[in-house]
Motif scaffolding. Structure first.
Motif, PDB file in Angstrom:
ATOM      1  N   TYR A 347      40.380  33.415  36.571  1.00  0.00           N
ATOM      2  CA  TYR A 347      40.168  34.567  37.444  1.00  0.00           C
ATOM      3  C   TYR A 347      38.745  35.088  37.257  1.00  0.00           C
ATOM      4  O   TYR A 347      38.246  35.167  36.135  1.00  0.00           O
ATOM      5  N   PRO A 401      48.186  39.835  37.463  1.00  0.00           N
ATOM      6  CA  PRO A 401      48.053  38.663  38.339  1.00  0.00           C
ATOM      7  C   PRO A 401      49.415  38.045  38.619  1.00  0.00           C
ATOM      8  O   PRO A 401      50.253  37.911  37.727  1.00  0.00           O
ATOM      9  N   LEU A 406      46.936  39.718  43.427  1.00  0.00           N
ATOM     10  CA  LEU A 406      46.709  40.667  42.346  1.00  0.00           C
ATOM     11  C   LEU A 406      47.474  41.954  42.640  1.00  0.00           C
ATOM     12  O   LEU A 406      47.259  42.591  43.674  1.00  0.00           O
TER      13      LEU A 406
END
Length: 446
Positions: A347, A401, A406
């Protein structure tokens, strides 16, 4: 203490050898003593290694393992509308340097006129404990229009603090007093690469040395003795970048990975010998983000400025390191900020200038899972199963997440100035700074 325990154990074993075999209880006693000895040995080795302690401290760039992950637990699953409880805040001064946390103290850097300043603060109150300032004027080679720095994060190892400013001046300071122990000018002494926006590489500890990315023929990377500052090794010919190195373990061998100007390289941290290299070119040599290593021997790296992202599979065969490119594309381009791997996904905020959506990418396939465009370019840490995110506009978020995207659990507008510094967390306390202020927040669950 270890000698006393060993002597007692030797005497006990000798006495029992002259009589009958040990009882079950006595066998357990011996096993316990051996475990104590082993524990003492491990603790002594850690103390002598000069490496940051493995604890809830955040004693270097990226935390205990330089991967921006924390072992902290007991954090709140959401925050009130006003955000987490503020413990303290104060003015600090210009700078993007990260915050090292160790033993109830904070260590960071800021700019004051033509000086770079290393500062120690009390973690509980923010009160200044000591400062060490030194002259660091910028020559005409620098363009500091985005801010004068400093950029690098101090390293706390043993009883010393190692800090390097935007002009490449490296200092070793006494942790308790700020007294200067030794220093080097990486640019003037060794002809290190001058980066137009200033030196940015954070020091890394390895055994009794610290390793620095310097750049230049014969000293692309250098190791200095922690106590004396003497050069232990200086090798390789790569130009420097604005990234920071990490340590990885490849099938039992420790390697230092450095994201240089036009390549990523693996180095023997004890000798400086080059083990492998793989090209990764960008405009202006701006490889800035920190590489991400996984237990499956996959190494992720990403750059803006037409660099893109790639994953390498690194393994050992006999005495050789085998490097195989798994995938490469330019669909994800991390300019700066943190990259964190959780499970099979990495990420990060992806983008050069303009929008930089928060992106999830499958590290094994390179497939983009999703992008979140609800906040600006961000830096973040992973703790207690969630991301703690601060974007460059000063918004602080708590997020989870998921496979679909998200989930933002809480969001608050907190910082007022440009916020490019990655958060630091120690226990249940979060430390943040923007370009001019620093703040401590309590994240503990009620």
């Amino acid at each position: 203490m270890r000698r006393r325990i060993t002597a007692l154990l030797d005497n006990r074993l000798k006495n029992r050898a002259a009589t009958v075999s040990m009882t079950l209880q006595e066998k357990y006693s011996v096993i316990f003593i051996l475990l104590v000895l082993s524990s003492i040995g491990v603790s002594a080795a850690r103390a002598q290694s000069g490496r940051p302690a493995a604890s809830n401290d955040w004693a270097q760039w990226g935390g205990p393992d330089r991967n921006f992950k924390s072992a902290s637990t007991g954090l709140a699953a959401s925050w009130p509308p006003a955000g987490p409880r503020k413990l303290w805040s104060r003015d600090l001064g210009e700078g993007f340097s990260g915050i090292a946390v160790q033993g109830g103290r904070l260590f960071t850097m800021y700019r004051r006129g033509e000086q770079d300043v290393v500062i120690a603060l009390a973690a509980a109150t923010g009160k200044t404990l000591w400062e060490y300032g030194y002259d660091a004027p910028f020559s005409k080679e620098y363009d500091m229009s985005n801010g004068p720095g400093p950029h690098a994060t101090p390293l706390v190892a043993g009883e010393m603090v190692f800090a390097v400013g935007a002009t490449g001046k490296l200092h070793c300071l006494d942790k308790a007093t700020g007294r200067m122990i030794w220093s080097h000018d990486l640019i003037k002494e060794y002809g290190g690469t001058v980066r137009v926006n200033g030196y940015s590489c954070s020091p890394l500890a390895y055994k009794n040395t610290i390793i620095m990315m310097v750049g230049g023929a014969g000293h692309a990377l250098m190791a200095f003795d922690q106590k004396t500052g003497s050069v232990v090794w200086a090798k390789n010919d790569f130009k420097n970048s604005t990234s920071s190195p990490i340590l990885i373990n490849v099938d039992g061998q420790e390697q230092l990975v450095a994201f240089m100007f036009g390549e990523i390289v693996g180095i023997n941290p004890g000798s400086g010998d080059l083990l492998w290299s793989h090209a990764h070119e960008t405009d202006f040599g701006l490889n800035t983000s920190t590489p991400v290593w996984g237990d499956d021997n996959l190494l992720f790296m990403s750059s803006g400025y037409n660099g893109g992202s790639r994953v390498l599979k690194i393994s050992r065969s006999g005495d050789k390191t085998i490097v195989k490119e798994v995938w490469f594309h330019r669909l994800m381009r991390v300019h700066f900020g943190t990259c964190i791997r959780v499970g099979d996904y990495v990420y990060a905020s992806s983008g050069d200038f303009g929008p930089a959506p928060f992106t999830a990418i499958n590290v094994k396939t390179g497939k983009i899972a999703w992008r979140d465009r609800s906040f600006a370019r961000a830096s973040f840490v992973f703790a207690d199963g969630r991301f703690i995110i601060v974007d460059e506009d000063g918004h602080l978020m708590l997020a989870t997440p998921t496979s679909e995207g998200l989930k933002i659990d809480s969001r608050v507008e907190l910082l007022k100035n440009l916020s490019w510094t990655a958060p630091s967390i120690a226990g249940t306390t979060l430390y943040l700074r923007d370009r001019k202020t620093i703040v401590a927040l309590d994240l503990q669950a009620n």
